[in-house]
Design an enzyme around this catalytic site. Structure first.
Site, PDB file in Angstrom:
ATOM      1  N   ALA A  66     -34.361   5.364   4.554  1.00 21.82           N
ATOM      2  CA  ALA A  66     -33.466   6.512   4.707  1.00 21.82           C
ATOM      3  C   ALA A  66     -33.500   6.940   6.166  1.00 21.82           C
ATOM      4  O   ALA A  66     -34.462   6.662   6.889  1.00 21.82           O
ATOM      5  CB  ALA A  66     -33.911   7.641   3.799  1.00 21.82           C
ATOM      6  N   GLU A 112     -36.876   0.049  -1.408  1.00 21.68           N
ATOM      7  CA  GLU A 112     -36.490   0.611  -2.719  1.00 21.68           C
ATOM      8  C   GLU A 112     -35.085   0.176  -3.128  1.00 21.68           C
ATOM      9  O   GLU A 112     -34.809  -0.030  -4.312  1.00 21.68           O
ATOM     10  CB  GLU A 112     -36.594   2.138  -2.668  1.00 21.68           C
ATOM     11  CG  GLU A 112     -38.047   2.592  -2.562  1.00 21.68           C
ATOM     12  CD  GLU A 112     -38.193   4.053  -2.211  1.00 21.68           C
ATOM     13  OE1 GLU A 112     -37.624   4.487  -1.183  1.00 21.68           O
ATOM     14  OE2 GLU A 112     -38.849   4.779  -2.968  1.00 21.68           O
ATOM     15  N   GLU A 132     -43.727   5.351   4.177  1.00 25.11           N
ATOM     16  CA  GLU A 132     -43.477   6.798   4.165  1.00 25.11           C
ATOM     17  C   GLU A 132     -44.735   7.610   4.463  1.00 25.11           C
ATOM     18  O   GLU A 132     -44.657   8.721   4.986  1.00 25.11           O
ATOM     19  CB  GLU A 132     -42.909   7.239   2.800  1.00 25.11           C
ATOM     20  CG  GLU A 132     -41.486   6.780   2.542  1.00 25.11           C
ATOM     21  CD  GLU A 132     -41.380   5.409   1.891  1.00 25.11           C
ATOM     22  OE1 GLU A 132     -42.360   4.647   1.925  1.00 25.11           O
ATOM     23  OE2 GLU A 132     -40.294   5.104   1.355  1.00 25.11           O
TER      24      GLU A 132
HETATM   25  N1  DAK Z   1     -34.164   6.324  10.420  1.00 23.36           N
HETATM   26  C1  DAK Z   1     -33.537   6.631  11.590  1.00 23.36           C
HETATM   27  N2  DAK Z   1     -33.509   5.815  12.647  1.00 23.36           N
HETATM   28  C2  DAK Z   1     -34.181   4.654  12.564  1.00 23.36           C
HETATM   29  C3  DAK Z   1     -34.864   4.264  11.394  1.00 23.36           C
HETATM   30  C4  DAK Z   1     -34.833   5.155  10.266  1.00 23.36           C
HETATM   31  N3  DAK Z   1     -35.402   4.869   9.077  1.00 23.36           N
HETATM   32  N4  DAK Z   1     -35.419   3.069  11.611  1.00 23.36           N
HETATM   33  C5  DAK Z   1     -35.088   2.709  12.852  1.00 23.36           C
HETATM   34  N5  DAK Z   1     -34.334   3.679  13.442  1.00 23.36           N
HETATM   35  C6  DAK Z   1     -33.788   3.692  14.799  1.00 23.36           C
HETATM   36  C7  DAK Z   1     -34.825   4.116  15.834  1.00 23.36           C
HETATM   37  O1  DAK Z   1     -34.974   5.504  15.864  1.00 23.36           O
HETATM   38  C8  DAK Z   1     -34.210   3.553  17.090  1.00 23.36           C
HETATM   39  O2  DAK Z   1     -33.155   4.412  17.486  1.00 23.36           O
HETATM   40  P1  DAK Z   1     -32.929   4.763  19.051  1.00 23.36           P
HETATM   41  O3  DAK Z   1     -34.226   5.313  19.538  1.00 23.36           O
HETATM   42  O4  DAK Z   1     -32.573   3.453  19.684  1.00 23.36           O
HETATM   43  O5  DAK Z   1     -31.805   5.759  19.040  1.00 23.36           O
HETATM   44  C9  DAK Z   1     -33.568   2.251  16.613  1.00 23.36           C
HETATM   45  O6  DAK Z   1     -33.419   2.396  15.199  1.00 23.36           O
HETATM   46  C10 DAK Z   1     -34.457   1.064  16.884  1.00 23.36           C
HETATM   47  O7  DAK Z   1     -35.744   1.325  16.337  1.00 23.36           O
HETATM   48  P2  DAK Z   1     -37.109   1.074  17.156  1.00 23.36           P
HETATM   49  O8  DAK Z   1     -36.911   1.384  18.605  1.00 23.36           O
HETATM   50  O9  DAK Z   1     -38.186   1.802  16.425  1.00 23.36           O
HETATM   51  O10 DAK Z   1     -37.264  -0.518  17.009  1.00 23.36           O
HETATM   52  P3  DAK Z   1     -38.597  -1.367  16.751  1.00 23.36           P
HETATM   53  O11 DAK Z   1     -38.183  -2.794  16.813  1.00 23.36           O
HETATM   54  O12 DAK Z   1     -39.709  -0.934  17.660  1.00 23.36           O
HETATM   55  O13 DAK Z   1     -39.048  -1.017  15.240  1.00 23.36           O
HETATM   56  C11 DAK Z   1     -38.745  -0.583  12.872  1.00 23.36           C
HETATM   57  C12 DAK Z   1     -38.195  -1.298  14.134  1.00 23.36           C
HETATM   58  C13 DAK Z   1     -37.692  -0.760  11.770  1.00 23.36           C
HETATM   59  C14 DAK Z   1     -40.041  -1.266  12.441  1.00 23.36           C
HETATM   60  C15 DAK Z   1     -39.032   0.909  13.204  1.00 23.36           C
HETATM   61  O14 DAK Z   1     -37.824   1.473  13.740  1.00 23.36           O
HETATM   62  C16 DAK Z   1     -39.458   1.706  12.026  1.00 23.36           C
HETATM   63  O15 DAK Z   1     -40.653   1.704  11.654  1.00 23.36           O
HETATM   64  N6  DAK Z   1     -38.525   2.473  11.442  1.00 23.36           N
HETATM   65  C17 DAK Z   1     -38.824   3.475  10.414  1.00 23.36           C
HETATM   66  C18 DAK Z   1     -39.225   2.843   9.096  1.00 23.36           C
HETATM   67  C19 DAK Z   1     -39.589   3.913   8.067  1.00 23.36           C
HETATM   68  O16 DAK Z   1     -40.492   4.721   8.281  1.00 23.36           O
HETATM   69  N7  DAK Z   1     -38.868   3.933   6.969  1.00 23.36           N
HETATM   70  C20 DAK Z   1     -39.080   4.866   5.876  1.00 23.36           C
HETATM   71  C21 DAK Z   1     -38.145   6.066   6.062  1.00 23.36           C
HETATM   72  S1  DAK Z   1     -38.353   7.273   4.782  1.00 23.36           S
HETATM   73  C22 DAK Z   1     -34.819   9.356  -1.871  1.00 23.36           C
HETATM   74  C23 DAK Z   1     -34.118   8.271  -1.413  1.00 23.36           C
HETATM   75  C24 DAK Z   1     -34.609   7.526  -0.333  1.00 23.36           C
HETATM   76  C25 DAK Z   1     -35.789   7.928   0.300  1.00 23.36           C
HETATM   77  C26 DAK Z   1     -36.493   9.009  -0.164  1.00 23.36           C
HETATM   78  C27 DAK Z   1     -35.994   9.751  -1.251  1.00 23.36           C
HETATM   79  N8  DAK Z   1     -34.353  10.115  -3.001  1.00 23.36           N
HETATM   80  C28 DAK Z   1     -33.161   9.624  -3.712  1.00 23.36           C
HETATM   81  C29 DAK Z   1     -34.998  11.275  -3.396  1.00 23.36           C
HETATM   82  C30 DAK Z   1     -36.243   7.119   1.425  1.00 23.36           C
HETATM   83  C31 DAK Z   1     -37.090   7.557   2.388  1.00 23.36           C
HETATM   84  C32 DAK Z   1     -37.376   6.657   3.519  1.00 23.36           C
HETATM   85  O17 DAK Z   1     -36.922   5.528   3.591  1.00 23.36           O
END
Ligand code: DAK
Length: 258
Positions: A66, A112, A132
């Protein structure tokens, strides 16, 4: 309909393909992207010419979860109220089989999303994770439940509590994915599988999907009764008559979807 965050294609007869296409942010699942994805899936679910759906991303990311920018300042009420949850629920109502073709990161909501599909074909670069915990939260779109039911409690605990990631090879070994293929082939493998399923008796395919999914929802005896009722119901279809007649006549069946 024109989309900004996804591409929609018909790569083979009977197959509808949705490509998540926000390369720069690793396909973070923003509200607009999720709305487009669900609307495309629902449109294809209603289309009689399509029998199986495939969701894919870009080679380096299926989806990175997300969108953290969207969620960062939200209150619990905003998270509960918004179309946010409804969007995810819509996927559960798709009646045709959905295959996830996963390459690169499938993290958080991306993992997911793949788990909510009926089958997963992974590229050898795929990485599955529920990071998360690093954001001070837990999975909210089924990660704790679907992973535990698929790969068991021990490994799920490690993934959810300690951001343990699974390689494609591990995901296949633990039963999370159906098949792993090289990165330049995984999408074709998924499309071929989808085309094979699309060529089968459509009503039986839908009821088969529904019955298998029920196995994850209910007790064995309730599930067996559910399966049996679907089995009986199929004897009301022209396709059951055709399928069995074709077997006896030693010819290929011609399905009508009725
Ligand atoms: N959200 C927003 N932006 C993201 C992102 C994300 N999940 N993942 C990557 N980006 C963006 C980065 O902010 C960056 O943007 P700029 O700085 O260039 O503007 C760009 O993508 C490139 O990312 P990185 O610079 O970080 O690139 P790297 O190669 O170093 O790393 C990465 C890639 C994918 C490993 C890293 O970006 C990363 O760890 N991303 C976050 C992964 C994460 O934590 N995901 C979980 C998010 S929480 C629900 C439904 C859904 C959910 C919950 C509830 N309900 C129906 C109740 C879901 C929750 C989640 O998924």
């Amino acid at each position: 309909m024109t989309y900004e965050n996804i591409l929609v294609e018909r790569p083979a007869e009977g197959v509808g393909l949705v490509k998540l296409n926000q390369r720069r942010t690793f396909n973070s699942l923003t509200g607009p992207l999720m709305d487009e994805l669900m609307s495309a899936l629902e449109t294809m679910d209603r289309d009689d010419a399509i029998g199986c759906l495939v969701i894919t991303g870009v080679d380096r990311a299926f989806a990175a979860g997300a969108d953290i920018k969207e969620m960062a300042g939200a209150s619990p009420v905003e998270m509960m109220n918004k179309a946010f949850i409804a969007r995810w629920e819509r996927l559960r109502n798709i009646r045709k089989p959905v295959i996830a073709a996963v390459s690169g990161y499938a993290l958080g909501g991306g993992c997911e999303l793949a788990l909510a599909c009926d089958m997963i074909i992974a590229s050898d670069t795929a990485v599955f994770g529920q990071p998360e915990i690093n954001l001070g939260v837990i999975p909210g779109a089924g990660g704790t439940q679907r992973l535990a039911r698929t790969i068991g409690k021990a490994l799920t605990m490690e993934m959810v509590l300690n951001d343990r990631r699974l390689s494609a090879e591990e995901a296949e070994r633990f039963g999370l994915v159906n098949r792993v293929a090289p990165v330049d082939e995984y999408l074709d493998v998924a499309i071929t599988l989808a085309a094979e399923i699309a060529a089968r008796a459509p009503v039986a395919v839908r009821l088969a999907k529904d019955a298998v999914n029920m196995a994850l929802e209910t007790s064995l005896s309730a599930g067996l009764a559910y399966e049996r009722n679907h089995f009986y119901a199929l004897f009301a279809t022209a396709d059951q008559k055709e399928g069995m007649a074709a077997f006896l006549d030693k010819r290929k069946p011609e399905w009508q979807g009725k």
